[in-house]
Scaffold this motif. Sequence first.
Motif, PDB file in Angstrom:
ATOM      1  N   PRO A   1      -7.967   5.513  11.915  1.00  9.41           N
ATOM      2  CA  PRO A   1      -6.835   5.728  11.008  1.00  9.41           C
ATOM      3  C   PRO A   1      -7.322   5.915   9.582  1.00  9.41           C
ATOM      4  O   PRO A   1      -8.368   5.395   9.186  1.00  9.41           O
ATOM      5  CB  PRO A   1      -6.028   4.445  11.152  1.00  9.41           C
ATOM      6  N   LEU A   2      -6.565   6.670   8.811  1.00 13.15           N
ATOM      7  CA  LEU A   2      -6.892   6.892   7.406  1.00 13.15           C
ATOM      8  C   LEU A   2      -6.247   5.805   6.551  1.00 13.15           C
ATOM      9  O   LEU A   2      -5.245   5.201   6.947  1.00 13.15           O
ATOM     10  CB  LEU A   2      -6.379   8.268   6.977  1.00 13.15           C
ATOM     11  N   PRO A   3      -6.777   5.546   5.364  1.00 12.68           N
ATOM     12  CA  PRO A   3      -6.090   4.637   4.447  1.00 12.68           C
ATOM     13  C   PRO A   3      -4.692   5.148   4.134  1.00 12.68           C
ATOM     14  O   PRO A   3      -4.456   6.362   4.078  1.00 12.68           O
ATOM     15  CB  PRO A   3      -6.985   4.658   3.203  1.00 12.68           C
ATOM     16  N   VAL A   4      -3.762   4.230   3.931  1.00 13.58           N
ATOM     17  CA  VAL A   4      -2.380   4.598   3.638  1.00 13.58           C
ATOM     18  C   VAL A   4      -2.314   5.587   2.480  1.00 13.58           C
ATOM     19  O   VAL A   4      -1.571   6.581   2.521  1.00 13.58           O
ATOM     20  CB  VAL A   4      -1.548   3.341   3.322  1.00 13.58           C
ATOM     21  N   ALA A   5      -3.094   5.357   1.439  1.00 18.41           N
ATOM     22  CA  ALA A   5      -3.053   6.220   0.260  1.00 18.41           C
ATOM     23  C   ALA A   5      -3.424   7.663   0.588  1.00 18.41           C
ATOM     24  O   ALA A   5      -2.922   8.600  -0.045  1.00 18.41           O
ATOM     25  CB  ALA A   5      -3.989   5.677  -0.818  1.00 18.41           C
ATOM     26  N   VAL A   6      -4.292   7.859   1.590  1.00 18.79           N
ATOM     27  CA  VAL A   6      -4.695   9.220   1.975  1.00 18.79           C
ATOM     28  C   VAL A   6      -3.541   9.942   2.654  1.00 18.79           C
ATOM     29  O   VAL A   6      -3.261  11.118   2.364  1.00 18.79           O
ATOM     30  CB  VAL A   6      -5.936   9.174   2.889  1.00 18.79           C
TER      31      VAL A   6
ATOM     32  N   ILE B   1       0.883  13.996   1.934  1.00 18.66           N
ATOM     33  CA  ILE B   1       2.302  14.342   2.021  1.00 18.66           C
ATOM     34  C   ILE B   1       2.844  14.765   0.664  1.00 18.66           C
ATOM     35  O   ILE B   1       3.486  15.820   0.525  1.00 18.66           O
ATOM     36  CB  ILE B   1       3.100  13.138   2.568  1.00 18.66           C
ATOM     37  N   THR B   2       2.596  13.962  -0.343  1.00 20.10           N
ATOM     38  CA  THR B   2       3.159  14.264  -1.663  1.00 20.10           C
ATOM     39  C   THR B   2       2.536  15.515  -2.278  1.00 20.10           C
ATOM     40  O   THR B   2       3.228  16.304  -2.926  1.00 20.10           O
ATOM     41  CB  THR B   2       3.001  13.066  -2.608  1.00 20.10           C
ATOM     42  N   ASP B   3       1.239  15.725  -2.063  1.00 20.54           N
ATOM     43  CA  ASP B   3       0.601  16.948  -2.553  1.00 20.54           C
ATOM     44  C   ASP B   3       1.193  18.177  -1.871  1.00 20.54           C
ATOM     45  O   ASP B   3       1.432  19.212  -2.512  1.00 20.54           O
ATOM     46  CB  ASP B   3      -0.911  16.906  -2.319  1.00 20.54           C
ATOM     47  N   ALA B   4       1.436  18.060  -0.565  1.00 17.02           N
ATOM     48  CA  ALA B   4       1.997  19.196   0.175  1.00 17.02           C
ATOM     49  C   ALA B   4       3.421  19.497  -0.297  1.00 17.02           C
ATOM     50  O   ALA B   4       3.821  20.664  -0.384  1.00 17.02           O
ATOM     51  CB  ALA B   4       1.986  18.895   1.674  1.00 17.02           C
TER      52      ALA B   4
ATOM     53  N   GLU C   1       0.840  -1.211   0.000  1.00 16.75           N
ATOM     54  CA  GLU C   1       0.000   0.000   0.000  1.00 16.75           C
ATOM     55  C   GLU C   1       0.865   1.247   0.000  1.00 16.75           C
ATOM     56  O   GLU C   1       0.569   2.220  -0.723  1.00 16.75           O
ATOM     57  CB  GLU C   1      -0.920  -0.014   1.219  1.00 16.75           C
ATOM     58  N   PHE C   2       1.935   1.258   0.781  1.00 14.57           N
ATOM     59  CA  PHE C   2       2.822   2.425   0.796  1.00 14.57           C
ATOM     60  C   PHE C   2       3.547   2.578  -0.531  1.00 14.57           C
ATOM     61  O   PHE C   2       3.611   3.677  -1.101  1.00 14.57           O
ATOM     62  CB  PHE C   2       3.839   2.303   1.945  1.00 14.57           C
ATOM     63  N   VAL C   3       4.093   1.493  -1.036  1.00 14.47           N
ATOM     64  CA  VAL C   3       4.852   1.564  -2.282  1.00 14.47           C
ATOM     65  C   VAL C   3       3.968   2.017  -3.440  1.00 14.47           C
ATOM     66  O   VAL C   3       4.333   2.916  -4.215  1.00 14.47           O
ATOM     67  CB  VAL C   3       5.499   0.202  -2.590  1.00 14.47           C
TER      68      VAL C   3
END
Length: 445
Positions: A259-264, A269-272, A47-49
């Motif tokens: 907890p939020l889904p990993v993708a969220v 983070i990446t959007d920020a 999920e993280f990858v």
Amino acid sequence: MYLHGTSKINNKGHLEIGGVDATALVSEYGTPLYVFDEALVRQRCREFVSAFQASGLKYQVAYASKAFMVMAMCRIVEEEGMSLDVVSDGELYTALQAGFPAERIHFHGNNKTPEEIEMAIDARIGCFVVDNFDELQLLNAIAGEKRQKVNILLRITPGVEAHTHEYISTGQTDSKFGFDLGNGSAFRAIKEASEQAHLQLLGVHSHIGSQIFEVEGFRMAAEKVAAFAVEVRKELSVIFPVINLGGGFGIRYMEGDTPLPVAVYVKAITDAIKENFGANDYPLPEIWVEPGRSIVGDAGTTLYTIGTTKDIPGVRKYIAVNGGMTDNPRPALYESEYEAMLANRATEQPEEVVSIAGKCCESGDMLIWDIQLPKVHVGDVLAVSCTGAYNYAMASNYNRIRRPAVVFVKDGQSDLVVKRETYNDIVGNDVIPERMKQVSKSVSS
């Protein structure tokens, strides 16, 4: 008890994990027993990858091994294409013995010893996360002696306080970790690091805490780190090719945890990063993160055998298990809460409210307060969920209790990955001085 991953109740009315009946695990390996759902661990890694792949940014996902570190776990991390962060020579040694690629190891810690630094440099690890000025000088000196140039990140405290337990909040100003962003020490550290002949500055690292259920803290950290990067570029002409935003992604322990889904988390983070660095015409850095609990936490279950009971009419009923704070110190340390069930009677309805006590000689050795269970019998198997993170890792031999075995389960198969300690393990490092042996002989005679 909420059933995570592959866990289910089988047609015998027993808890089943990874296709293996919990009672069969108890028969084969005994209790207490740590059981890891390998499929769920791998799912979390993926999920993280995949979330970072979707972002289009360069990235490294480094498993925070302090959550749970054994050689078999290192193999999973390597197979799933992740990096690894360690915080001691013991964790580093474990990784190297498992054959983990040294160039994908990151070394953390606020007090790395000269011996640890030498060991890591000799292994040619990928990166040191430098925590203070003393380490900066020591690392440069040792690298110079070895005629090497080592990659570093500087850990900074961005002044962001996560909504979590005070003992696991790390991004605020008053912390033992890192160079403070607000008082100028982080800027001075960048200047000093960039002047060292044997250090290659990759960028900065920040970590705001653990068990975080929202994304605002990560957004704020990204904003502050970006502003700092822009300032450093302007004043020192130094550009960060890497930004590490740490870990802290929460999991569900109890009903009400959200907890939020990993993708969220990853998208926030990446959007920020894209927004804050892009707005300043700054080259988009490679993003590193360090999930630990969110990889293994809900994949772990601890199995215990029920022993004695104590019923205090009108007050409380205690149920004792054959483990406790030696295999799970988190309730005593953090007042952590857990869910549980009777693994051998999983379909039966609750009949009583009990509190689960450990076997240690401590009044505070309580695993769960006031949980509803069926009428409990001696010999029942209690399963406590979400014990994959910081349980085995924090286990001790208090009262000279032997640490449990660890098994991985997957597709109906169980594999022992850590043997149960023996009595010989308990006394293996003990030494009786010769003078005491002589005294014993004279007394016996």
